[in-house]
Write a protein that holds these residues in place. Sequence first.
Motif, short mmCIF file in Angstrom:
data_model
loop_
_atom_site.label_atom_id
_atom_site.label_comp_id
_atom_site.label_asym_id
_atom_site.label_seq_id
_atom_site.Cartn_x
_atom_site.Cartn_y
_atom_site.Cartn_z
N ILE A 35 0.89 -0.91 0.07
CA ILE A 35 -0.10 0.16 0.39
C ILE A 35 1.14 0.91 0.14
N GLY A 36 2.20 1.63 0.60
CA GLY A 36 2.85 2.26 1.27
C GLY A 36 3.54 2.84 -0.84
N ALA A 37 4.04 1.25 -1.42
CA ALA A 37 4.39 1.61 -3.20
C ALA A 37 3.03 1.73 -3.86
N ILE A 38 2.23 1.45 -3.33
CA ILE A 38 0.89 2.63 -4.42
C ILE A 38 1.24 3.68 -4.29
N ALA A 39 1.00 3.82 -2.62
CA ALA A 39 0.77 5.21 -2.52
C ALA A 39 2.13 6.11 -2.75
#
Length: 142
Positions: A31-35
């Motif tokens: 989720i951090g990478a997608i953000a």
Amino acid sequence: MESWAIWFIVGAFLFIAEMLTLTFYLLWLAIGAIAAGVIALVIPGSFTAQGITGAVIALLLTLFTKRLTRVFRKSKGFRDPIDDLIGKHGIIEEYVEEGKPGIVKVGGETWTAVSKQTLRKGEAVLVVDRGTTTLEVEKRGG
């Protein structure tokens, strides 16, 4: 390749890896990478902002869910199925030495086992305690 695409690929890879491990830690990193990928779409070329955003999101999700999990585990009626293994009998599948883990079979499942005794393959044991992924065992009757 555009940086947003790289972030989304990394996020997808981490998400797939999470489905194989079921730990939730890789999910928060995904989720951090997608953000970070979304930030890359909004602010192209600012790798620092992308990286910081991804790291902060992953850290916040990790910290929030740790607290939430702790509250859930202490709530009335919660019982961890691993606790049911304490008091059950098993058989050593792989040599266990004091300070070095081995393998024990309890019921139809195999677990990493530790012991304060040296235990050989085939010995009958009793589960006396549990960790998150290990069982503490001792010779049956002793």
